[in-house]
Structure formats: C-alpha cells, structure tokens
Design a protein around this motif. Structure first.
Motif, mmCIF file in Angstrom:
data_model
loop_
_atom_site.group_PDB
_atom_site.id
_atom_site.type_symbol
_atom_site.label_atom_id
_atom_site.label_comp_id
_atom_site.label_asym_id
_atom_site.label_seq_id
_atom_site.Cartn_x
_atom_site.Cartn_y
_atom_site.Cartn_z
ATOM 1 N N ASP A 167 -1.440 -5.242 29.789
ATOM 2 C CA ASP A 167 -2.342 -4.779 30.829
ATOM 3 C C ASP A 167 -2.411 -5.768 31.974
ATOM 4 O O ASP A 167 -2.394 -5.406 33.144
ATOM 5 N N HIS B 51 5.096 -3.232 29.622
ATOM 6 C CA HIS B 51 5.098 -2.230 28.568
ATOM 7 C C HIS B 51 6.113 -2.632 27.514
ATOM 8 O O HIS B 51 7.214 -3.083 27.826
ATOM 9 N N HIS C 274 5.920 6.607 36.610
ATOM 10 C CA HIS C 274 6.057 7.318 35.328
ATOM 11 C C HIS C 274 6.775 6.475 34.275
ATOM 12 O O HIS C 274 7.390 7.022 33.366
ATOM 13 N N GLN D 224 5.769 4.984 31.769
ATOM 14 C CA GLN D 224 5.347 5.244 30.390
ATOM 15 C C GLN D 224 5.950 6.523 29.820
ATOM 16 O O GLN D 224 5.856 6.764 28.617
ATOM 17 N N ASP D 225 6.570 7.322 30.654
ATOM 18 C CA ASP D 225 7.195 8.560 30.182
ATOM 19 C C ASP D 225 8.678 8.372 29.869
ATOM 20 O O ASP D 225 9.369 9.337 29.551
ATOM 21 N N HIS E 21 12.116 5.973 28.155
ATOM 22 C CA HIS E 21 12.471 5.250 26.941
ATOM 23 C C HIS E 21 13.871 4.665 27.088
ATOM 24 O O HIS E 21 14.576 4.948 28.054
ATOM 25 N N VAL F 24 8.336 3.831 25.165
ATOM 26 C CA VAL F 24 7.278 2.940 25.628
ATOM 27 C C VAL F 24 6.054 3.141 24.743
ATOM 28 O O VAL F 24 5.662 4.275 24.457
ATOM 29 N N LYS F 25 5.483 2.045 24.262
ATOM 30 C CA LYS F 25 4.316 2.148 23.377
ATOM 31 C C LYS F 25 3.181 2.866 24.102
ATOM 32 O O LYS F 25 2.880 2.569 25.245
ATOM 33 N N GLY F 26 2.588 3.825 23.407
ATOM 34 C CA GLY F 26 1.501 4.589 23.994
ATOM 35 C C GLY F 26 1.961 5.900 24.600
ATOM 36 O O GLY F 26 1.143 6.735 24.968
ATOM 37 N N ALA F 27 3.297 6.099 24.729
ATOM 38 C CA ALA F 27 3.811 7.349 25.284
ATOM 39 C C ALA F 27 3.597 8.478 24.288
ATOM 40 O O ALA F 27 3.676 8.280 23.078
#
Length: 261
Positions: free
Chosen positions: A32, A37, A162, A164-165, A167, A207-210
């Motif tokens: 954060d 990420h 984007h 986080q969307d 990989h 990505v972790k949290g995706a």
C-alpha cells in the motif's frame, strides 16, 4: 540524493523480507505504501517452476521484479503480463484447459484463460505484444534454473489503472527432464520450427487480491466472440518474427558454452 526510481526498487526488494518477518499483513502494508503488488508464481504443466513477482506503479511507470526458480537451466524464458483493461475476467488456466489430452496446457490452449499479451517482459527494447516471443531479448535462467529480472517500463494509463486485473506468465518447460528444450513434446503451435517445450507455460500468477471468476465469454481481449481455441493471430505473427531465431540462439549459446569449457 536517492532517485524516486531507486527508492521504489528498494521497497520492492524489501517485500520478500517483509513476507518472512511480518507475514501477509506486513506485505500488504508495504504494498500500500509503495503502490506495489505481489504475484506468487505457481507451476504450470508440472514444471516445478515457481517464484514471486512484484509490480510497482508510479504514474505510467511500471517497475517489475521477478525472482523465479525451477526453470529450464541455461535457457531463455519468454514472460508476459496478460489480462484485460476492459473488464474481462481472465486468470491462470487450470489443467482442464488441456483440450487435446496430451498432458500439456499449450500457449494456444491457455490463451482463452489468461488472455492476450499486455506487456512483453523483455530485457531491453520493445515491450509490446509484437515482442511476445523475442527470445533473444527474454531473460535467461542460470545453470541452476534460477531467473532474476528487473525492469521499469512505460505503460498506458489503462494498464496503470488496471494493474490488479493482470497477471504474469513465464514460458519454457522440460517434459523429459533432460535439462534443455527438445522435441519430446512435439512442435510448437506458434512456430513448427520450435519445440513445444520452448513455448508452453511454465508458471502463472495473479496479482494478490485480484478477483477470480468464471471463464471469459467471447474472444480474447476484444469480447467479440472470436474463436479462442486457436492462438492469437498477433502472437502467431510474433512467433514468426521472434521465435524463428530461437533455435539458433540456443545452438549458439550451447556452442559458446562448449568453447568456454
């Protein structure tokens, strides 16, 4: 004075230590603070190749750090960031993606799951889809199968927004365990001059949290209903331009090593 880029790289380098010392909460906090990420790379096709990647975004600058092991030694490994910036649901493929039952999820079979190439993680030069299989500019694993990669790339605002969307996928497997790419698994569907082993996915990580949802509906990236059982035409074109010299690259590398010995 330490540059902003150097500071970001230092933060990325510290994330694995944060994971060991403080667990997932420490990593989340570090991510954060530095807009970073984490991606855990897990084996595909029984390769045993695994590792971790860290993505840091500042404006439209993306810094990528990859630390992987268990790859085919002394061999180049194509690697890419896949996914969509248009809301399509792509993810790492499962073994069920192996439609021909040969025990290998090939690049063509995996594309409907993980989507087309957004970024080619080359060591220098172009990073577009056109360089997806520019093996001469892809990182090479060392004699123990370890691979480290770091590069800062300018990306589009859509990719930055984007991240986080997306990989990461690394390619290159060793089906018969002889420590090199050969024709044991047949020819690559991207370029018949090359073995399947050189282009099949070795690992993948989101990505972790995706979010992980259902298989995407429609064509790769466009959503236009195109046939997703075949490899992307752009990727095949890249195969013709970039992978055509891969066998020569590998041969020269082996001759060079032989001469050195």
């Amino acid at each position: 004075m330490i540059s902003r880029r150097t500071a970001r790289l230092a933060a990325l380098a510290g994330l694995p230590a944060a994971l060991m010392l403080g667990g997932p909460a420490a990593v989340a906090s570090a991510a954060d603070d530095e807009k970073a990420h984490q991606i855990d790379l897990t084996p595909q096709n029984g390769s045993g190749a695994e590792g971790a990647a860290f993505l840091s975004v500042e404006g439209t600058e993306l810094t990528v750090n990859v630390d992987a092991k268990g790859l085919v030694p002394n061999s180049p490994h194509a690697q890419h960031i896949h996914g969509s910036t248009e809301g399509m649901d792509f993810h790492c493929p499962s073994p069920d993606a192996d439609k021909d039952g040969d025990g290998i999820v090939s690049t063509a079979e995996g594309l409907p799951s993980y989507g087309d190439i957004m970024i080619s993680l080359t060591t220098k030069g172009d990073t577009s889809m056109d360089s997806g299989l520019a093996v001469e500019r892809m990182p090479k694993a060392d004699a123990d199968g370890n691979l480290k990669y770091e590069r800062t790339i300018t990306v589009s605002q859509k990719v930055a927004d984007h991240i986080q969307d997306l990989h990461l996928v690394q390619h290159g497997i060793d089906v018969n365990g002889n420590g090199k790419y050969d024709a044991e698994a047949g020819k690559s569907e991207l370029d018949p001059k090359l073995p399947q082993e050189a282009t099949a996915p070795a690992n993948c990580g989101m990505v972790k949290g995706a979010a992980i949802g259902s298989m995407p509906v429609g064509g790769v990236e466009t959503g236009g209903g195109q046939d997703t059982t075949a490899a992307s035409p752009a990727l095949i074109a890249a195969g013709g331009a970039g992978l055509a010299g891969a066998a020569g690259v590998l041969l020269v590398a082996r001759r060079h090593r032989g001469a050195g010995q």
